[in-house]
Design a protein around this motif. Sequence first.
Motif, PDB file in Angstrom:
ATOM      1  N   THR A  60      39.577  38.440  41.587  1.00  0.00           N
ATOM      2  CA  THR A  60      39.322  39.236  41.023  1.00  0.00           C
ATOM      3  C   THR A  60      38.388  39.814  40.681  1.00  0.00           C
ATOM      4  OG1 THR A  60      41.685  38.421  39.467  1.00  0.00           O
ATOM      5  CG2 THR A  60      39.463  40.822  39.159  1.00  0.00           C
ATOM      6  N   GLY A  61      38.052  41.309  41.328  1.00  0.00           N
ATOM      7  CA  GLY A  61      36.489  41.684  41.364  1.00  0.00           C
ATOM      8  C   GLY A  61      35.616  40.862  42.838  1.00  0.00           C
ATOM      9  N   VAL A  62      34.404  41.438  42.735  1.00  0.00           N
ATOM     10  CA  VAL A  62      33.646  40.868  44.297  1.00  0.00           C
ATOM     11  C   VAL A  62      32.236  39.780  42.943  1.00  0.00           C
ATOM     12  CG1 VAL A  62      32.078  41.454  45.847  1.00  0.00           C
ATOM     13  CG2 VAL A  62      34.321  41.760  45.703  1.00  0.00           C
ATOM     14  N   ASP A  63      31.557  39.459  43.790  1.00  0.00           N
ATOM     15  CA  ASP A  63      30.059  38.844  42.914  1.00  0.00           C
ATOM     16  C   ASP A  63      29.216  38.750  44.075  1.00  0.00           C
ATOM     17  OD1 ASP A  63      30.152  36.048  43.499  1.00  0.00           O
ATOM     18  OD2 ASP A  63      31.344  35.244  41.892  1.00  0.00           O
ATOM     19  N   CYS A  86      45.097  36.569  47.313  1.00  0.00           N
ATOM     20  CA  CYS A  86      46.198  36.799  46.615  1.00  0.00           C
ATOM     21  C   CYS A  86      44.804  37.485  45.434  1.00  0.00           C
ATOM     22  CB  CYS A  86      46.655  35.371  45.671  1.00  0.00           C
ATOM     23  SG  CYS A  86      47.749  34.344  46.303  1.00  0.00           S
ATOM     24  N   VAL A  87      45.130  39.107  45.364  1.00  0.00           N
ATOM     25  CA  VAL A  87      44.946  40.702  44.960  1.00  0.00           C
ATOM     26  C   VAL A  87      45.736  41.140  44.037  1.00  0.00           C
ATOM     27  CG1 VAL A  87      42.855  41.848  45.013  1.00  0.00           C
ATOM     28  CG2 VAL A  87      42.579  39.937  46.536  1.00  0.00           C
ATOM     29  N   GLU A  88      45.256  41.411  42.775  1.00  0.00           N
ATOM     30  CA  GLU A  88      46.457  41.957  41.906  1.00  0.00           C
ATOM     31  C   GLU A  88      46.062  43.146  42.593  1.00  0.00           C
ATOM     32  OE1 GLU A  88      47.292  41.787  37.298  1.00  0.00           O
ATOM     33  OE2 GLU A  88      44.902  41.363  37.639  1.00  0.00           O
ATOM     34  N   ASP A  89      44.842  44.020  42.164  1.00  0.00           N
ATOM     35  CA  ASP A  89      45.000  45.431  42.239  1.00  0.00           C
ATOM     36  C   ASP A  89      44.068  45.396  43.766  1.00  0.00           C
ATOM     37  OD1 ASP A  89      44.575  48.430  42.532  1.00  0.00           O
ATOM     38  OD2 ASP A  89      43.160  47.723  40.958  1.00  0.00           O
ATOM     39  N   GLU A  90      45.644  46.269  44.791  1.00  0.00           N
ATOM     40  CA  GLU A  90      45.305  46.754  45.986  1.00  0.00           C
ATOM     41  C   GLU A  90      44.001  47.415  46.055  1.00  0.00           C
ATOM     42  OE1 GLU A  90      47.719  51.019  46.346  1.00  0.00           O
ATOM     43  OE2 GLU A  90      48.574  49.155  47.369  1.00  0.00           O
ATOM     44  N   HIS A  91      43.002  48.538  45.374  1.00  0.00           N
ATOM     45  CA  HIS A  91      41.939  48.847  44.982  1.00  0.00           C
ATOM     46  C   HIS A  91      40.452  48.059  44.733  1.00  0.00           C
ATOM     47  CE1 HIS A  91      44.073  52.251  45.965  1.00  0.00           C
ATOM     48  NE2 HIS A  91      44.908  52.422  44.852  1.00  0.00           N
ATOM     49  N   ASP A  92      41.351  46.582  44.501  1.00  0.00           N
ATOM     50  CA  ASP A  92      39.905  45.852  43.989  1.00  0.00           C
ATOM     51  C   ASP A  92      39.292  45.449  45.696  1.00  0.00           C
ATOM     52  OD1 ASP A  92      38.456  42.987  43.551  1.00  0.00           O
ATOM     53  OD2 ASP A  92      40.191  42.992  42.090  1.00  0.00           O
ATOM     54  N   PRO A  93      37.523  45.721  45.249  1.00  0.00           N
ATOM     55  CA  PRO A  93      36.319  45.927  46.661  1.00  0.00           C
ATOM     56  C   PRO A  93      37.119  44.218  47.200  1.00  0.00           C
ATOM     57  CG  PRO A  93      35.741  45.653  44.245  1.00  0.00           C
ATOM     58  CD  PRO A  93      37.290  45.945  43.837  1.00  0.00           C
ATOM     59  N   ALA A  94      37.263  43.169  46.829  1.00  0.00           N
ATOM     60  CA  ALA A  94      37.844  42.208  46.831  1.00  0.00           C
ATOM     61  C   ALA A  94      38.983  42.155  48.751  1.00  0.00           C
ATOM     62  CB  ALA A  94      38.442  41.070  45.947  1.00  0.00           C
ATOM     63  N   VAL A  95      39.633  43.251  48.813  1.00  0.00           N
ATOM     64  CA  VAL A  95      40.293  43.501  49.456  1.00  0.00           C
ATOM     65  C   VAL A  95      40.055  43.591  50.826  1.00  0.00           C
ATOM     66  CG1 VAL A  95      42.147  44.899  50.583  1.00  0.00           C
ATOM     67  CG2 VAL A  95      42.320  43.943  48.018  1.00  0.00           C
ATOM     68  N   MET A  96      38.505  44.536  50.375  1.00  0.00           N
ATOM     69  CA  MET A  96      37.922  44.869  51.848  1.00  0.00           C
ATOM     70  C   MET A  96      37.206  43.580  52.247  1.00  0.00           C
ATOM     71  SD  MET A  96      34.958  47.410  52.292  1.00  0.00           S
ATOM     72  CE  MET A  96      34.243  47.277  51.368  1.00  0.00           C
ATOM     73  N   LEU A  97      36.709  42.746  51.886  1.00  0.00           N
ATOM     74  CA  LEU A  97      35.694  41.837  51.816  1.00  0.00           C
ATOM     75  C   LEU A  97      37.048  40.716  52.460  1.00  0.00           C
ATOM     76  CD1 LEU A  97      33.072  39.526  49.882  1.00  0.00           C
ATOM     77  CD2 LEU A  97      35.056  38.580  50.662  1.00  0.00           C
ATOM     78  N   VAL A  98      37.892  40.374  51.956  1.00  0.00           N
ATOM     79  CA  VAL A  98      38.825  39.632  52.699  1.00  0.00           C
ATOM     80  C   VAL A  98      39.164  39.699  54.224  1.00  0.00           C
ATOM     81  CG1 VAL A  98      41.239  38.997  52.985  1.00  0.00           C
ATOM     82  CG2 VAL A  98      39.841  38.850  50.729  1.00  0.00           C
ATOM     83  N   ASN A  99      39.264  41.553  54.573  1.00  0.00           N
ATOM     84  CA  ASN A  99      39.890  41.985  55.679  1.00  0.00           C
ATOM     85  C   ASN A  99      38.675  41.724  57.060  1.00  0.00           C
ATOM     86  OD1 ASN A  99      42.173  42.608  55.333  1.00  0.00           O
ATOM     87  ND2 ASN A  99      41.558  44.971  53.948  1.00  0.00           N
TER      88      ASN A  99
END
Length: 397
Positions: A60-63, A86-99
């Motif tokens: 959840t989120g990015v630090d 696992c990311v709850e919100d598809e618009h979470d910035p963590a998605v881009m980092l994981v990709n």
Amino acid sequence: MMPMVYTVYGFAIFFMLAFVVVWSIHIIALAYSKWKLHRTVDRSPPEQPYPGVTILKPLTGVDPNLFSNLETFFTLDYPLFELLFCVEDEHDPAVMLVNSLMHKYPHVDARLFTGGIRVGVNPKINNMQPAYLAGNYPLVLVSDSGIRMRDDTLLDMVQHMRDDVALVHQMPFACDAEGFAAVYEKVFFGTSQARMYLAAEVLRINCHVGMSSLARRCALEECGGLAAFGDYLAEDFFIAKEIVSRGWKMRVCTLPALQNSGTRSVGALQARLTRWARLRIAMIPTTTLLEPLSECLPLGAGAAWAAGQLLGAEPLPFFLVHVLMWFLSDWLMLRSVQNGSPPFTKVQFLVGWIWSECCAPFILFAAFFNPEISWRTRSYRLDWGGKAHELKPKLKF
């Protein structure tokens, strides 16, 4: 008059017994840390292939440290594993980092799950549920977003998974960092937390913290899977409780869990410790009533008074010697958990230790007087026994 005398002596005996028990815990934990922690991990080829591991990473989120923390999972020295983010919100910035990490390491079996499935009030369980159901392997590692892994950590955990063991967990600790908040964090997790965690392991008491925990999928399924714990915020405690109640064992592995949050602050750590205290109060209220006596200053004050009543000792010298010995014991414990000298001076340790010890009773009192639990953007209230109810946000006008 006589009943009053008996009452005084009764309390004095109680404090002295508590004093002996807690110092026994010090000795047990320190000795066990020397024997258990930081053993060399066996990298020789096994007689039987290691089982596959499904790694669940709820985000959840990015630090600032998230990218480097997650990258350590892509470089694990283990023959067969899958990384399920696992990311709850598809618009979470963590998605881009994981990709970006999956693109950088295309040879690693990694997948991203968004949206979650609601099976209770616990957002972490809800977030992980789709990935848990899609996992392919008999071992499941749940690892929090702030954990940093050595390349041999997973191997160490799997090697502790004997035939009668179903849960292997890492003792919480912290990565080296700069600033007073980092000193405070390392002092807390390397002294009082480590002491209770290691003593609980020796005495076979459930002290499971699930920030980095490896479980047999079959044992989880016996308990109803992750979904069975969706109404508990302290799902790690109840998972361990249920697994052990079915005859399985749990073990602490050799390497501590390295927490490496990129946003450290004294207030954030104290809020976290207060939340943990509130959870303990709801889950095991009778034990929590004795918790102040596990802290240096309340125990020392009570034992110094008791020594005066029972032994005729001078309370102040007794108290000062107790505090000094506790301080030295904690220094040795921290060095053992750190596997060497900590990354700060003895003066910094002294300041961090005094701060940690002085704050501990107030954190517990704050947890008693305000039972509401805040977790990220949500708030909860607990029933006795640990079940949680999410509170609706207050309307602002």
